[in-house]
Design an enzyme around this catalytic site. Sequence first.
Site, mmCIF file in Angstrom:
data_model
loop_
_atom_site.group_PDB
_atom_site.id
_atom_site.type_symbol
_atom_site.label_atom_id
_atom_site.label_comp_id
_atom_site.label_asym_id
_atom_site.label_seq_id
_atom_site.Cartn_x
_atom_site.Cartn_y
_atom_site.Cartn_z
ATOM 1 N N TYR A 142 -6.889 5.735 12.197
ATOM 2 C CA TYR A 142 -8.340 5.677 12.328
ATOM 3 C C TYR A 142 -8.815 6.953 13.002
ATOM 4 O O TYR A 142 -8.240 7.385 14.001
ATOM 5 C CB TYR A 142 -8.740 4.467 13.177
ATOM 6 C CG TYR A 142 -10.217 4.344 13.466
ATOM 7 C CD1 TYR A 142 -11.122 4.061 12.438
ATOM 8 C CD2 TYR A 142 -10.714 4.503 14.755
ATOM 9 C CE1 TYR A 142 -12.475 3.932 12.708
ATOM 10 C CE2 TYR A 142 -12.072 4.372 15.025
ATOM 11 C CZ TYR A 142 -12.947 4.087 13.998
ATOM 12 O OH TYR A 142 -14.291 3.954 14.272
ATOM 13 N N ASP A 237 -5.413 14.364 15.794
ATOM 14 C CA ASP A 237 -6.457 13.552 16.388
ATOM 15 C C ASP A 237 -5.875 12.903 17.639
ATOM 16 O O ASP A 237 -5.179 11.891 17.574
ATOM 17 C CB ASP A 237 -6.947 12.500 15.383
ATOM 18 C CG ASP A 237 -8.059 11.628 15.971
ATOM 19 O OD1 ASP A 237 -8.401 11.827 17.158
ATOM 20 O OD2 ASP A 237 -8.571 10.766 15.242
ATOM 21 N N LYS A 265 -12.205 9.587 24.565
ATOM 22 C CA LYS A 265 -11.690 8.558 25.479
ATOM 23 C C LYS A 265 -11.400 9.072 26.900
ATOM 24 O O LYS A 265 -12.344 9.236 27.666
ATOM 25 C CB LYS A 265 -10.506 7.848 24.824
ATOM 26 C CG LYS A 265 -10.978 7.143 23.539
ATOM 27 C CD LYS A 265 -10.031 6.177 22.894
ATOM 28 C CE LYS A 265 -10.782 5.416 21.797
ATOM 29 N NZ LYS A 265 -10.253 5.562 20.461
HETATM 30 C C1 LIG Z 1 -11.193 5.873 19.220
HETATM 31 C C2 LIG Z 1 -10.740 6.852 18.232
HETATM 32 C C3 LIG Z 1 -11.636 7.635 17.480
HETATM 33 C C4 LIG Z 1 -13.124 7.405 17.527
HETATM 34 O O1 LIG Z 1 -13.656 7.657 18.770
HETATM 35 P P1 LIG Z 1 -15.114 7.043 19.124
HETATM 36 O O2 LIG Z 1 -15.413 7.593 20.472
HETATM 37 O O3 LIG Z 1 -14.937 5.555 19.093
HETATM 38 O O4 LIG Z 1 -16.062 7.503 18.092
HETATM 39 C C5 LIG Z 1 -11.126 8.618 16.663
HETATM 40 N N1 LIG Z 1 -9.805 8.821 16.564
HETATM 41 C C6 LIG Z 1 -8.913 8.088 17.254
HETATM 42 C C7 LIG Z 1 -7.455 8.367 17.115
HETATM 43 C C8 LIG Z 1 -9.346 7.066 18.098
HETATM 44 O O5 LIG Z 1 -8.450 6.313 18.741
#
Ligand SMILES: *Cc1c(COP(=O)(O)O)cnc(C)c1O
Length: 427
Positions: A142, A237, A265
């Site tokens: 994701y 990511d 995060k």
């Molecule tokens: C949480 C997450 C996102 C999205 O971040 P948001 O702040 O919720 O938009 C993208 N990539 C990864 C790997 C994530 O865990």
Amino acid sequence: MRQSQKLFRRAQLTIPAGVNSPVRAFRAVGGTPLFIRRGRGAQVWDADGRAYIDYVGSWGPLIVGHGHPDVIKAVQQAAERGLSFGAPTEQEIEIAEVLCRLVPSLDQVRLVSSGTEATMSAIRLARGFTGRDTIIKFEGCYHGHADALLVKAGSGALTFGQPSSAGVPAETAAHTLVLEYNNETALEHAFEQGGAGIAAVIVEPVAGNMNLVAPRPGFLERLRQLCTQHGAVLIFDEVMTGFRVALGGAQALYGIRADLVTLGKVIGGGLPVGAFGGRRDIMQAIAPLGAVYQAGTLSGNPVAVAAGLATLKLVQAPGFYDRLAASARILCEGLTRSAQAHGVPFSAASVGGMFGIYFRETPPVNFTEVMQCDKERFNHFFHAMLAEGIYLAPSAYEAGFVSSAHGAAEIERTIGAADKVFSSGTG
Ligand SMILES: *Cc1c(COP(=O)(O)O)cnc(C)c1O
């Protein structure tokens, strides 16, 4: 539960499904989501005043626990100076310097307000920089909810059995090639077939949105080689893994350098901060230097940056990640031992401060194997643990998180609760 039920009914009148992000609705596990009133350290309290040991941690950001005094103080002080200026501030330089110093491969970095913005911008930048359109992602990973990336995505999208979303034009998804995680052969084949058209490969270096799936030895290395060989931009990511699996994230842990890295995060410490950065030559393609447009009214918001800076200071304490990883490891070992003692098919794995629990004999290595976990058993386990005062992510497809506030007592209490649940047969 009575207050949460009341609030949930009320919320659904004005908010779709009563929540502002789908997994919060408890659809996967059934029942009423807890409405949280406050948090402190490793614990949260719901609207009925019940306490829980929290393994969600706001889905990753709260690596130093809830309401750490240093973070709260930094936020209060920043707020006193002003909430937002839409002009540069010195604190933005400070956090950029910290990020470039601690995260391998970051020559330059730009701040945004969410992980979604970070990945969306990184993809646009990679396309603009290479002049190519195709991107490769992996099934179950994701990367936020931008159109191009909502193809066979994990997390909430998995929970609802809708790997893709309505409203994404087929032409957009057509530029996104989806491959199996940890499958080097498929990757080699894709590059053989269309290497010259591939702008970027985006990967969660440790997948954390289809439960936790660690990279197999050699997978990330091969990915790095192929991207270099074909001139594709490798995007790690690290929105989840950054400052979560190690101080320098997965790049530091596995000794691999990406071309672009996305963060979120932890770097906001609980307030909305995202970032994308990497090689200087690529980052120079962004407006106003280059032709790739990217902007944000609240990007680098001073209050959010203050929370991030305070958090990033705390995680640099000597031994911070050793202790964090030990907590997650001891938790996983304890849960596995207890499950085995009661004959429950179960396994668990951790990388740094994130962990996965699986109702199958061995940790999964890809999306197909994740799907083989016993979802019914997880749902029973989730609710039974909740009744014991342990708050796990309300879906079998989410990773769990420990914080520095999770001490031996919390971990022990959690293992004890699981032992009770497994022994009663509800596990
Ligand atoms: C949480 C997450 C996102 C999205 O971040 P948001 O702040 O919720 O938009 C993208 N990539 C990864 C790997 C994530 O865990």
